[in-house]
Write a protein that holds these residues in place. Structure first.
Motif, PDB file in Angstrom:
ATOM      1  N   LYS A  21      49.370  58.895  39.443  1.00 40.80           N
ATOM      2  CA  LYS A  21      50.258  58.236  40.416  1.00 40.80           C
ATOM      3  C   LYS A  21      50.236  56.734  40.140  1.00 40.80           C
ATOM      4  O   LYS A  21      49.394  56.243  39.377  1.00 40.80           O
ATOM      5  N   GLY A  22      51.154  56.025  40.749  1.00 44.33           N
ATOM      6  CA  GLY A  22      51.289  54.589  40.499  1.00 44.33           C
ATOM      7  C   GLY A  22      49.998  53.811  40.693  1.00 44.33           C
ATOM      8  O   GLY A  22      49.656  52.924  39.898  1.00 44.33           O
ATOM      9  N   SER A  23      49.254  54.152  41.732  1.00 46.12           N
ATOM     10  CA  SER A  23      48.041  53.381  42.050  1.00 46.12           C
ATOM     11  C   SER A  23      46.940  53.562  40.998  1.00 46.12           C
ATOM     12  O   SER A  23      46.004  52.757  40.933  1.00 46.12           O
ATOM     13  N   ASP A  24      47.037  54.606  40.151  1.00 45.95           N
ATOM     14  CA  ASP A  24      46.041  54.798  39.083  1.00 45.95           C
ATOM     15  C   ASP A  24      46.128  53.697  38.011  1.00 45.95           C
ATOM     16  O   ASP A  24      45.215  53.543  37.197  1.00 45.95           O
ATOM     17  N   THR A  75      53.937  45.423  39.468  1.00 45.51           N
ATOM     18  CA  THR A  75      54.284  46.156  40.701  1.00 45.51           C
ATOM     19  C   THR A  75      53.181  47.159  41.049  1.00 45.51           C
ATOM     20  O   THR A  75      52.868  47.367  42.215  1.00 45.51           O
ATOM     21  N   PHE A  76      52.599  47.767  40.004  1.00 42.07           N
ATOM     22  CA  PHE A  76      51.541  48.774  40.226  1.00 42.07           C
ATOM     23  C   PHE A  76      50.132  48.166  40.147  1.00 42.07           C
ATOM     24  O   PHE A  76      49.147  48.885  40.014  1.00 42.07           O
ATOM     25  N   MET A 112      57.083  56.166  42.480  1.00 46.25           N
ATOM     26  CA  MET A 112      57.004  55.064  41.512  1.00 46.25           C
ATOM     27  C   MET A 112      58.392  54.452  41.291  1.00 46.25           C
ATOM     28  O   MET A 112      58.543  53.234  41.208  1.00 46.25           O
ATOM     29  N   ARG A 113      59.392  55.315  41.237  1.00 43.98           N
ATOM     30  CA  ARG A 113      60.769  54.843  41.045  1.00 43.98           C
ATOM     31  C   ARG A 113      61.185  53.939  42.211  1.00 43.98           C
ATOM     32  O   ARG A 113      61.804  52.894  42.021  1.00 43.98           O
TER      33      ARG A 113
END
Length: 337
Positions: free
Chosen positions: A163-166, A186-187, A304-305
Motif C-alpha cells: 500500500k502507499g504507506s509502505d 506524496t507517499f 494511491m491514485r
C-alpha cells in the motif's frame, strides 16, 4: 513494323525507370549514430536494431544505423544536447529527457493514468502525442514515434510494497524529473534523483534502498543481484520517444525523410509487441532469480491514485492550458479502450 509494346507502356516504363534513378540519387551514403540507455539486447536495443535493419533494406544499404547502447554516448540529457547540436543523429530515451525542453511532456509521466498498454499507445499515437511533438522542432528535435518501455514498478531491499504507506521513509532512486519526485514525496518516500548509469552502484552500496523501473529494465540491468522485493505498483507507464536531430533531418532529402519516418513507425509497432512479451517473461526471471513479488490489492491502488491527484493539479497549472484540456479529453477517450 509495329512496336511489340504499346507506346504508352514504353513511355510509362521509361518514366518509371527515370523515377527510380531519381529516387536512388535522393538517397545518400549516411551513418546514423543512434544512442540509448539500456543494455544491448533489451527491448529498446531490439527496436533500434529493427529500425537499422529496415533502414538498410529501404535504402539499399546506403544508410547505416550504428547502435550505441548502455549510455555509451552519455546520459540522456547529454545525448539530447548532442542531437540539438547536430553531432548525434538519433536517441531513444524516456519522455523525461524532453521535459526540460517542452515541459508539457511531463503529462505523460503523471502517475496511474492507464489500466493497460493499449490505452497508452492510443494516447501517444493520437492528437496529444502529435501536439507535444509539434512543440519540438523549434527546439532542434523531432519525434518519429514512441517505443514501449512498459509500466514502472518499485523494487527495494527492505519490504514488499502492499500500500502507499509502505513507501514511507524508503530512499528510492527516481528519474531526475519533478513529477516523479512529487509523486513519491506524496507517499512520504525519500526520492533521490540520479542518472540511470549510477543506479546499480548506488543500490549495491546501499546509498539508496530501492528504485522504480519496468520489469525488463530491472531484469536486463541485473538489479535482482542487489534488490529483494519487486512490487506491481504499475504507477507510471513509460514510453520512449524516438528522437532525431532537426539539424540532421533538415539535411535529408524528402525521399530519405519518408524512408526514415516509415522505418521508425514500422520499428515502433514491432518493438511494442516484443517489449510486452519480454516484460511478462522478465517478471518470471526476476522471481526465478530470488526476488519476492507481490501485487497491490485494487482497493489500495485506487487509494494511491486518489492520493496523487494533487500532483496532477500542481503540474497542470504550470502547463499550456490548451494542451492540458486536450490531455484530459484524450485521457477520457482512451480510458474506454
Amino acid at each position: 513494323m509495329q512496336h511489340p509494346f504499346p507506346r504508352r507502356l514504353v513511355l510509362a516504363l521509361c518514366l518509371g525507370l527515370a523515377g527510380l534513378g531519381a529516387q536512388a540519387q535522393d538517397i545518400q551514403e549516411r551513418t546514423i549514430k543512434f544512442g540509448h540507455l539500456n543494455n544491448a539486447g533489451h527491448p529498446t536495443s531490439l527496436g533500434v536494431r529493427k529500425f537499422a535493419e529496415i533502414v538498410a533494406a529501404k535504402s539499399g544499404g546506403k544508410i547505416k544505423v550504428q547502435e550505441f547502447a548502455a549510455s555509451a554516448l552519455g546520459n540522456e540529457l547529454q545525448q539530447q544536447a548532442a542531437l540539438q547540436g547536430g553531432v548525434q543523429e538519433m536517441l531513444v530515451a524516456s519522455t523525461t529527457s524532453l521535459n526540460g525542453i517542452v515541459k508539457e511532456f511531463g503529462l505523460l509521466d503523471f502517475p496511474f493514468l492507464f489500466a493497460n498498454a493499449k490505452q497508452a499507445d492510443a494516447l501517444v499515437d493520437g492528437p496529444l502525442g502529435k501536439a507535444l511533438a509539434a512543440k519540438l522542432p523549434e527546439k532542434g528535435l523531432l519525434v518519429l514515434g514512441f517505443f514501449d518501455l512498459g509500466f514502472r514498478n518499485v523494487t527495494n531491499s527492505k519490504r514488499p510494497i502492499m500500500k502507499g504507506s509502505d513507501l514511507e521513509g524508503l530512499k528510492l532512486r527516481v528519474i531526475p524529473n519533478p513529477v516523479f519526485l512529487e509523486t513519491f514525496k506524496t507517499f512520504k518516500a525519500n526520492p533521490v534523483p540520479m542518472a540511470f548509469a549510477e543506479l546499480y552502484g548506488a543500490l549495491e552500496s546501499k546509498a539508496v534502498d530501492g528504485q522504480e523501473n519496468p520489469f525488463a529494465v530491472i531484469e536486463s540491468s541485473k538489479l535482482y543481484e542487489v534488490q529483494k522485493y519487486v512490487s506491481g505498483t504499475n504507477h507510471v507507464y513509460a514510453t520512449n520517444p524516438i528522437q532525431i536531430s532537426k539539424r540532421f533531418w533538415d539535411r535529408l532529402s524528402a525521399v530519405e525523410q519518408k524512408l526514415i519516418q516509415d522505418a521508425a513507425t514500422e520499428a515502433q509497432n514491432w518493438q511494442r509487441v516484443v517489449s510486452r512479451e519480454v516484460s511478462s517473461k522478465a517478471l518470471g526471471e526476476l522471481m526465478a532469480k530470488g526476488m519476492v513479488y507481490n501485487d497491490i490489492p485494487p482497493a489500495e491502488l485506487a487509494r494511491m491514485r486518489a492520493d496523487v491527484r494533487p500532483v496532477y493539479d500542481k503540474f497542470s497549472a504550470a502547463y499550456d492550458p490548451a494542451t492540458v484540456t486536450l490531455f484530459k479529453a484524450e485521457l477520457e477517450r482512451v480510458s474506454k479502450l
